[in-house]
Scaffold this motif. Structure first.
Motif, PDB file in Angstrom:
ATOM      1  N   PHE A   1       7.374  -0.496   4.806  1.00 23.05           N
ATOM      2  CA  PHE A   1       6.124  -0.456   4.221  1.00 23.05           C
ATOM      3  C   PHE A   1       5.040  -1.249   4.660  1.00 23.05           C
ATOM      4  O   PHE A   1       5.173  -2.010   5.692  1.00 23.05           O
ATOM      5  N   TRP A   2       4.023  -0.906   4.348  1.00 23.20           N
ATOM      6  CA  TRP A   2       2.716  -1.371   4.833  1.00 23.20           C
ATOM      7  C   TRP A   2       1.910  -2.432   3.860  1.00 23.20           C
ATOM      8  O   TRP A   2       1.810  -1.767   2.550  1.00 23.20           O
ATOM      9  N   ASP A   3       1.121  -3.318   4.068  1.00 21.12           N
ATOM     10  CA  ASP A   3       0.349  -3.863   2.975  1.00 21.12           C
ATOM     11  C   ASP A   3      -1.007  -3.229   2.883  1.00 21.12           C
ATOM     12  O   ASP A   3      -1.367  -2.590   3.657  1.00 21.12           O
TER      13      ASP A   3
ATOM     14  N   PHE B   1      11.906   4.320   1.159  1.00 20.80           N
ATOM     15  CA  PHE B   1      10.637   4.603   0.594  1.00 20.80           C
ATOM     16  C   PHE B   1      10.424   6.305   0.789  1.00 20.80           C
ATOM     17  O   PHE B   1      10.540   6.686   1.868  1.00 20.80           O
ATOM     18  N   ASN B   2      10.205   6.872  -0.402  1.00 20.63           N
ATOM     19  CA  ASN B   2       9.559   8.134  -0.279  1.00 20.63           C
ATOM     20  C   ASN B   2      10.426   9.124   0.616  1.00 20.63           C
ATOM     21  O   ASN B   2       9.684   9.765   1.230  1.00 20.63           O
TER      22      ASN B   2
ATOM     23  N   GLU C   1       2.522  -4.137   8.960  1.00 22.04           N
ATOM     24  CA  GLU C   1       3.802  -3.394   8.731  1.00 22.04           C
ATOM     25  C   GLU C   1       5.127  -4.311   8.661  1.00 22.04           C
ATOM     26  O   GLU C   1       5.278  -5.203   9.198  1.00 22.04           O
TER      27      GLU C   1
ATOM     28  N   SER D   1       0.758  -1.311  -0.030  1.00 20.98           N
ATOM     29  CA  SER D   1      -0.015   0.179  -0.098  1.00 20.98           C
ATOM     30  C   SER D   1       0.909   1.475  -0.011  1.00 20.98           C
ATOM     31  O   SER D   1       0.771   2.001  -0.814  1.00 20.98           O
ATOM     32  N   HIS D   2       1.626   1.419   1.225  1.00 22.87           N
ATOM     33  CA  HIS D   2       2.618   2.658   0.996  1.00 22.87           C
ATOM     34  C   HIS D   2       3.773   2.275   1.807  1.00 22.87           C
ATOM     35  O   HIS D   2       3.867   1.298   2.398  1.00 22.87           O
ATOM     36  N   GLY D   3       4.857   3.145   1.758  1.00 23.08           N
ATOM     37  CA  GLY D   3       6.159   2.971   2.412  1.00 23.08           C
ATOM     38  C   GLY D   3       6.904   4.094   2.827  1.00 23.08           C
ATOM     39  O   GLY D   3       6.420   5.435   2.602  1.00 23.08           O
ATOM     40  N   LYS D   4       7.748   4.133   3.891  1.00 26.45           N
ATOM     41  CA  LYS D   4       8.384   5.223   4.475  1.00 26.45           C
ATOM     42  C   LYS D   4       9.484   4.863   5.134  1.00 26.45           C
ATOM     43  O   LYS D   4       9.504   3.993   5.661  1.00 26.45           O
TER      44      LYS D   4
END
Ligand SMILES: Cc1ncc(COP(=O)(O)O)c(C=O)c1O
Length: 443
Positions: free
Chosen positions: A37-39, A59-60, A44, A30-33
């Motif tokens: 990342f997270w699904d 990520f990002n 997490e 889904s997103h990351g930092k």
């Protein structure tokens, strides 16, 4: 959108993808930092793969995203025959940080979007510079998945492609844990290097134009060569007048404790291929070559979307992040720490056959028996699955290598706490896999 609609979309998408990746990990990101990342379920994961060893700055990274956003509102596509500011700025920066001095400095830059295409660019520069010829490549090397880059990679089992691949002589690499000559370093005197010289003299039908190799083999199982091998390779190339291409797609820009791995060995190749880590998550790859080698003419190596201003702007900022956040130092410090912890685990767990690491490019080769060195391939796959359940993503070598190497290659921005958690899970899973392997050696 309600959950059931998303589920429907997911199933529909999965049903029609002609997968290019064999078995997919059944996880929708889904997103990351940073290093996490997270699904889409919200779970997490600490990413010790940096998404195919690419997100060296995580990520990002906010600075990279900002640079991309600023460019996004100016222009998103420019035909390759025009210049753009991000392109010229990044080219200048790359040529400044490139290895080499004087006429040996690798100051000529090309851009494209994928490492495989960049590999082919390097092959074209070599072919144009030398008026054709064959390539020399190492056992277990990996250089990409276009037909040209596959031809210099270790043969892929998909034999249907073979008619389109050729003109390559493969020679053994110094994989010292499993020496192809059954010798021991350093008493072997680097027989693999001697053999390479003989291969250049006796094996090709015609002339050899270049040797292409990764300074540290990634897909081949995280193989680190003795430093002396690099020196010998440079001497051999000079002796036979062939070009030396280092594929630094995995090693450059913050994966090892130097901008380019060749700098660790004090060797200046004639051409470097780069990709992955440069864009900070945006697609950009290319070549660096020394003055005096062939340039491209119209039609040689141009791609409609190859001049992607957003990637180029992001990459320039990403390089500044690597420099200003001292990520090369961090890469060394964390890499050394992880290696120390792994070596402690090796004392206790027989499953660990060999540990190889340079900065944050670390591989742990699993074996069923330390004497026979029988590869623990299934165990390595189980290892990754068990770790994933515990919220840590490790990689394995699957294609060129034996598939029994667990890889730890996180972003250099991974925090100390996240690195410790990843190591905790690594040990926990070692325990689980070691126990399940012992009573029934049924593999
Ligand atoms: C050493 C090396 N060369 C080439 C490639 C191919 O790069 P890409 O997947 O961007 O085409 C890779 C990718 O894994 C790589 O590790």
């Amino acid at each position: 959108m309600c959950q059931s609609m998303i589920q429907e979309e997911i199933e529909a998408g999965k049903g029609v993808l002609l997968s290019g990746w064999g078995e997919m990990v059944d996880l929708v990101v889904s997103h990351g930092k940073g290093a996490v990342f997270w699904d889409i379920e919200g779970k997490e994961y600490i990413d010790c793969t940096a998404q195919a060893w690419s997100l060296n700055t995580g990520f990002n990274h906010p600075r990279v995203i900002n640079a991309a956003r600023e460019q996004l509102y100016k222009v998103t596509h420019i035909r390759s025959t025009f210049y753009s500011l991000p392109q010229l700025r990044l080219a200048k920066k790359l040529s400044e940080i490139a290895p080499g001095e004087g006429p040996k400095k690798l100051k000529r830059v090309t851009f494209c979007l994928h490492g495989s295409v960049a590999t082919e660019g390097a092959m074209k520069i070599a072919l144009k510079s030398k008026g054709g010829g064959q390539f020399l490549a190492l056992f277990n090397g990996y250089h990409g998945r276009t037909l040209g880059s596959m031809s210099v990679s270790w043969p892929h089992p998909t034999n249907e492609f073979l008619p389109y691949m050729g003109n390559v002589i493969r020679v053994p690499a110094p994989y010292c844990y499993r020496c192809p000559f059954h010798l021991e370093y350093p008493s072997c005197g680097l027989q693999c290097a001697d053999f390479m010289g003989e291969a250049i003299e006796k094996m090709p039908d015609g002339k050899t134009c270049a040797l292409i190799m990764e300074p540290i083999q990634g897909n081949g199982g995280q193989i680190i060569f003795p430093p002396e091998f690099h020196t010998r390779v440079r001497q051999i190339c000079d002796k036979f007048g062939i070009l030396l291409i280092y594929d630094e797609i995995q090693t450059a820009f913050g994966r090892v404790p130097a901008m380019f791995a060749c700098q660790l060995y004090d060797v200046v190749p004639d051409i470097i291929v780069y990709g992955k880590g440069l864009g900070g998550g945006f697609p950009v790859a290319g070549t660096l070559s020394r003055e005096g080698l062939a340039k491209f003419s119209a039609g040689d190596h141009g791609f409609t979307l190859g001049h992607f201003p957003i990637s180029l702007a992001a990459a320039l900022e990403n390089l500044k992040v690597i420099e200003e956040e001292n990520l090369l130092e961090r890469c060394k410090r964390l890499g050394d720490y992880i290696l120390k912890e792994l070596n402690r685990m090796k004392e206790e767990y027989e499953l660990i056959g060999d540990i190889r690491g340079c900065g944050l490019m670390i591989g742990v080769e699993l074996v069923r028996d330390r004497t026979t060195k029988e590869p623990a391939t299934k165990e390595a796959q189980d290892f990754v699955n068990e770790a994933l359940k515990r919220g840590v993503l490790f990689g394995t070598s699957r294609y060129a290598g034996l598939g029994n190497v667990v890889k730890i290659k996180p972003p250099a921005v991974i925090t100390d706490e996240q690195a410790d958690r990843a190591l905790e899970v690594f040990e926990e899973v070692l325990k689980v896999i070691s126990k399940s392997g012992k009573p029934s050696l049924i593999f």
